[in-house]
Write a protein that holds these residues in place. Structure first.
Motif, mmCIF file in Angstrom:
data_model
loop_
_atom_site.group_PDB
_atom_site.id
_atom_site.type_symbol
_atom_site.label_atom_id
_atom_site.label_comp_id
_atom_site.label_asym_id
_atom_site.label_seq_id
_atom_site.Cartn_x
_atom_site.Cartn_y
_atom_site.Cartn_z
ATOM 1 N N ALA A 298 0.835 -1.212 0.000
ATOM 2 C CA ALA A 298 0.000 0.000 0.000
ATOM 3 C C ALA A 298 0.866 1.258 0.000
ATOM 4 O O ALA A 298 0.571 2.235 -0.695
ATOM 5 N N GLN A 299 1.965 1.226 0.762
ATOM 6 C CA GLN A 299 2.845 2.405 0.815
ATOM 7 C C GLN A 299 3.623 2.573 -0.486
ATOM 8 O O GLN A 299 3.825 3.683 -0.960
ATOM 9 N N LEU A 300 4.028 1.454 -1.063
ATOM 10 C CA LEU A 300 4.759 1.514 -2.342
ATOM 11 C C LEU A 300 3.891 2.152 -3.421
ATOM 12 O O LEU A 300 4.369 2.973 -4.214
ATOM 13 N N LEU A 301 2.611 1.759 -3.443
ATOM 14 C CA LEU A 301 1.709 2.275 -4.476
ATOM 15 C C LEU A 301 1.013 3.575 -4.037
ATOM 16 O O LEU A 301 0.139 4.072 -4.744
ATOM 17 N N ARG A 302 1.406 4.057 -2.879
ATOM 18 C CA ARG A 302 0.846 5.292 -2.305
ATOM 19 C C ARG A 302 -0.688 5.241 -2.218
ATOM 20 O O ARG A 302 -1.389 6.164 -2.648
ATOM 21 N N LEU A 303 -1.180 4.158 -1.648
ATOM 22 C CA LEU A 303 -2.622 4.005 -1.479
ATOM 23 C C LEU A 303 -3.044 4.625 -0.144
ATOM 24 O O LEU A 303 -2.238 4.705 0.779
ATOM 25 N N LYS A 304 -4.311 5.049 -0.090
ATOM 26 C CA LYS A 304 -4.779 5.692 1.141
ATOM 27 C C LYS A 304 -5.154 4.679 2.200
ATOM 28 O O LYS A 304 -5.289 5.009 3.367
ATOM 29 N N GLU A 305 -5.429 3.447 1.790
ATOM 30 C CA GLU A 305 -5.682 2.392 2.775
ATOM 31 C C GLU A 305 -5.208 1.044 2.243
ATOM 32 O O GLU A 305 -4.922 0.907 1.039
ATOM 33 N N SER A 306 -5.091 0.077 3.147
ATOM 34 C CA SER A 306 -4.520 -1.201 2.733
ATOM 35 C C SER A 306 -5.442 -2.388 3.014
ATOM 36 O O SER A 306 -5.170 -3.492 2.585
ATOM 37 N N PRO B 20 -17.813 -1.904 -2.693
ATOM 38 C CA PRO B 20 -18.781 -0.815 -2.457
ATOM 39 C C PRO B 20 -18.211 0.324 -1.606
ATOM 40 O O PRO B 20 -18.439 1.498 -1.910
ATOM 41 N N GLY B 21 -17.463 -0.030 -0.575
ATOM 42 C CA GLY B 21 -16.871 0.992 0.303
ATOM 43 C C GLY B 21 -15.884 1.870 -0.449
ATOM 44 O O GLY B 21 -15.853 3.095 -0.269
ATOM 45 N N LYS B 26 -14.967 7.071 -3.205
ATOM 46 C CA LYS B 26 -14.298 7.529 -4.435
ATOM 47 C C LYS B 26 -12.792 7.265 -4.418
ATOM 48 O O LYS B 26 -11.987 8.084 -4.859
ATOM 49 N N LEU B 27 -12.406 6.102 -3.883
ATOM 50 C CA LEU B 27 -10.983 5.717 -3.867
ATOM 51 C C LEU B 27 -10.693 4.900 -5.133
ATOM 52 O O LEU B 27 -10.553 3.676 -5.097
ATOM 53 N N GLU B 30 -7.329 2.903 -5.332
ATOM 54 C CA GLU B 30 -7.392 1.746 -4.426
ATOM 55 C C GLU B 30 -8.267 0.650 -5.028
ATOM 56 O O GLU B 30 -7.939 -0.540 -4.943
ATOM 57 N N LEU B 31 -9.365 1.075 -5.678
ATOM 58 C CA LEU B 31 -10.278 0.104 -6.292
ATOM 59 C C LEU B 31 -9.579 -0.633 -7.441
ATOM 60 O O LEU B 31 -9.696 -1.864 -7.564
ATOM 61 N N VAL B 32 -8.842 0.119 -8.249
ATOM 62 C CA VAL B 32 -8.135 -0.498 -9.384
ATOM 63 C C VAL B 32 -7.097 -1.505 -8.870
ATOM 64 O O VAL B 32 -7.023 -2.639 -9.362
ATOM 65 N N VAL B 33 -6.322 -1.084 -7.870
ATOM 66 C CA VAL B 33 -5.294 -1.988 -7.313
ATOM 67 C C VAL B 33 -5.955 -3.232 -6.722
ATOM 68 O O VAL B 33 -5.493 -4.360 -6.940
ATOM 69 N N PHE B 34 -7.067 -3.015 -6.011
ATOM 70 C CA PHE B 34 -7.777 -4.150 -5.410
ATOM 71 C C PHE B 34 -8.240 -5.122 -6.493
ATOM 72 O O PHE B 34 -8.045 -6.343 -6.378
ATOM 73 N N ILE B 35 -8.826 -4.587 -7.570
ATOM 74 C CA ILE B 35 -9.338 -5.459 -8.644
ATOM 75 C C ILE B 35 -8.182 -6.237 -9.286
ATOM 76 O O ILE B 35 -8.292 -7.442 -9.537
ATOM 77 N N LEU B 36 -7.056 -5.551 -9.516
ATOM 78 C CA LEU B 36 -5.906 -6.224 -10.141
ATOM 79 C C LEU B 36 -5.396 -7.369 -9.249
ATOM 80 O O LEU B 36 -5.141 -8.475 -9.731
ATOM 81 N N PHE B 37 -5.250 -7.088 -7.964
ATOM 82 C CA PHE B 37 -4.778 -8.130 -7.036
ATOM 83 C C PHE B 37 -5.797 -9.268 -6.922
ATOM 84 O O PHE B 37 -5.424 -10.436 -6.869
ATOM 85 N N LEU B 38 -7.077 -8.899 -6.896
ATOM 86 C CA LEU B 38 -8.114 -9.934 -6.777
ATOM 87 C C LEU B 38 -8.127 -10.807 -8.039
ATOM 88 O O LEU B 38 -8.262 -12.035 -7.943
#
Lengths: 369, 69
Positions: A298-306, B20-21, B26-27, B30-38
């Motif tokens: 999360a920190q590497l990709l500069r995400l707001k939450e992990s 949904p969260g 409007k993250l 984070e949503l894109v990264v989550f989808i890629l990892f999933l």
């Protein structure tokens, strides 16, 4: 990362986490690995590993004191620049991932060979990972408090184990001392140094959460010293009670050790105690590794939450654990012969270079005013 | 086949739990990264249950670090 950077743990909780994680998987697998090289001198190998471990602790403390409230990954990116910092971060993340795989593999192997032979390894790993994910999602404060709660239980059960085994200790099992020279002792010291101390590089990811006004040298060094001493006691007990031959041939000599307890034909087969101790220590080590991996990405990709990364990363860990552990013999061979070198590169050489880089960037900043 | 369906259902459950969260707040990144990892996790897990041979990461360490490998 706002949700996590505000979370704080006390210095005491930080030290307890270091103690539990440094014991980690080593409590069960170390005696056999060490005895394979050092035989009856396994305890001397552990002493050597402990001394080397203190030096590794000094290295990690030096880095922790220079991070100034930042985690390893965010400090690497901020101080070394985006390219070099990201490369270093990715290398640390690879180490966290591989360390997670070894812990999961060992958990799966131990449970399926010793406790639940008919349960599929996938089910065991799935449940173990679920607990880790839930603990992670509760946050740093929750798992730091949990470590504080479980530590006295852990110490009491370990004391029970040691006291009950003392009558069976035979001092002759230690002899002859250093008969094969220093070579086997040094070879025997390398795997415990790697598994018990080098892998504790994960503690650098916890640094921003430690509510410490002073330097972190003391908690880190004392955590390493206590954890290492407890490992030394366990290995010495294995040599004293089982002897080098039995210790070398059993995959889990500590487990056999606990089975040997017999007090007045009444108190017998206390191996469940050992299994409980092992589950506690592996749980905390895995939790720290998983925390480092997830928050590191999360920190590497500069995400707001992990939090959203926890389930997909769990799936990846599960898949590669099963794919990477086709059988216990192949796995153990790699863990003994090759994995300590991987740890040496990623947990000692890389942090040492990082420390030098931190020092140089600071010097340049001072010169530049 | 039931294992594959279970994996897909598990991935769908994870998406339902997290997405949904992230959308509501409007993250997008984070949503894109989550989808890629999933997607990666689901693809590898599906490959595992379909008994596709996956890379053994410990063997890679052996190849890199052992001189006589």
């Amino acid at each position: 990362m706002k949700e996590y950077t505000n979370a704080k743990m006390s210095v005491r909780q930080f030290t307890i986490l270091i103690i539990l994680a440094s014991i980690g998987d080593s409590i069960l697998i170390l005696p056999t690995i060490t005895a394979a090289s050092a035989k009856q001198d396994a305890w001397l190998s552990m002493v050597l590993a402990l001394l080397l471990g203190m030096a590794a602790g000094g290295l990690f403390a030096a880095i922790a004191n220079r991070l100034r409230g930042e985690s390893l990954i965010s400090a690497a990116q901020q101080r070394l620049g985006i390219w070099a910092g990201s490369t270093v971060s990715i290398l640390f993340i690879i180490e966290f991932f591989m360390c997670g795989l070894t812990l999961m593999s060992e958990m799966g192997q131990f449970m399926t060979t010793q406790l639940m032979p008919e349960t599929p390894v996938n089910a065991i790993l799935l449940f173990f990972l679920s607990v880790i994910i839930i603990a992670y999602r509760y946050g740093v404060e929750a798992f730091a408090r949990m470590s504080e709660l479980l530590f006295p239980v852990f110490m009491s059960l370990l004391a029970v184990l040691v006291v009950f085994l003392m009558p069976q200790a035979e001092i002759e099992n230690l002899q002859p001392i250093a008969a094969g020279g220093l070579g086997p002792i040094m070879r025997g010291a390398f795997p415990p140094f790697a598994a018990g101390f080098m892998e504790m590089v994960v503690l650098l990811m916890l640094v921003p959460h430690v509510a410490a006004k002073t330097k972190l040298t003391r908690p880190i060094i004392s955590g390493f010293a206590i954890g290492g001493f407890l490992l030394l006691v366990i290995v010495a007990l294995c040599v004293l009670v089982l002897g080098p031959n039995l210790m070398e041939t059993k995959y889990y000599p500590t487990f056999v050790l606990a089975q040997k307890i017999s007090i007045g034909n009444f108190l017998e087969r206390l191996e469940a105690i050992l299994a409980f101790l092992w589950v506690i220590t592996v749980f905390f080590k895995m939790l720290l590794v998983y925390y480092s991996l997830t928050s590191g990405i999360a920190q590497l990709l500069r995400l707001k939450e992990s939090r959203m990364l926890t389930i997909p990363l769990g799936m990846l860990l599960l898949v590669f654990t099963i794919a990477g552990t086709p059988n216990i013999a192949v796995y153990n061979e790699i863990i003994v012969r090759d994995y300590p070198w991987f740890d040496l590169s990623f947990c000692i050489a890389l942090p040492a270079l990082f420390l030098v880089a931190l020092h140089l960037t600071r010097k340049r900043k001072v010169k530049g005013g | 086949m039931p294992s594959l369906i279970a994996v897909l259902a598990f991935a769908a459950g994870a998406f339902w739990l997290e997405a949904p969260g992230l959308i509501r707040r409007k993250l997008t990144k984070e949503l894109v990264v989550f989808i890629l990892f999933l997607l990666a996790g689901t693809a590898f897990y599906a490959a595992l249950v379909l008994e596709v041979r996956l890379p053994n990461l410990f063997q890679i360490i052996k190849l890199v670090y052992r001189i006589d490998a």
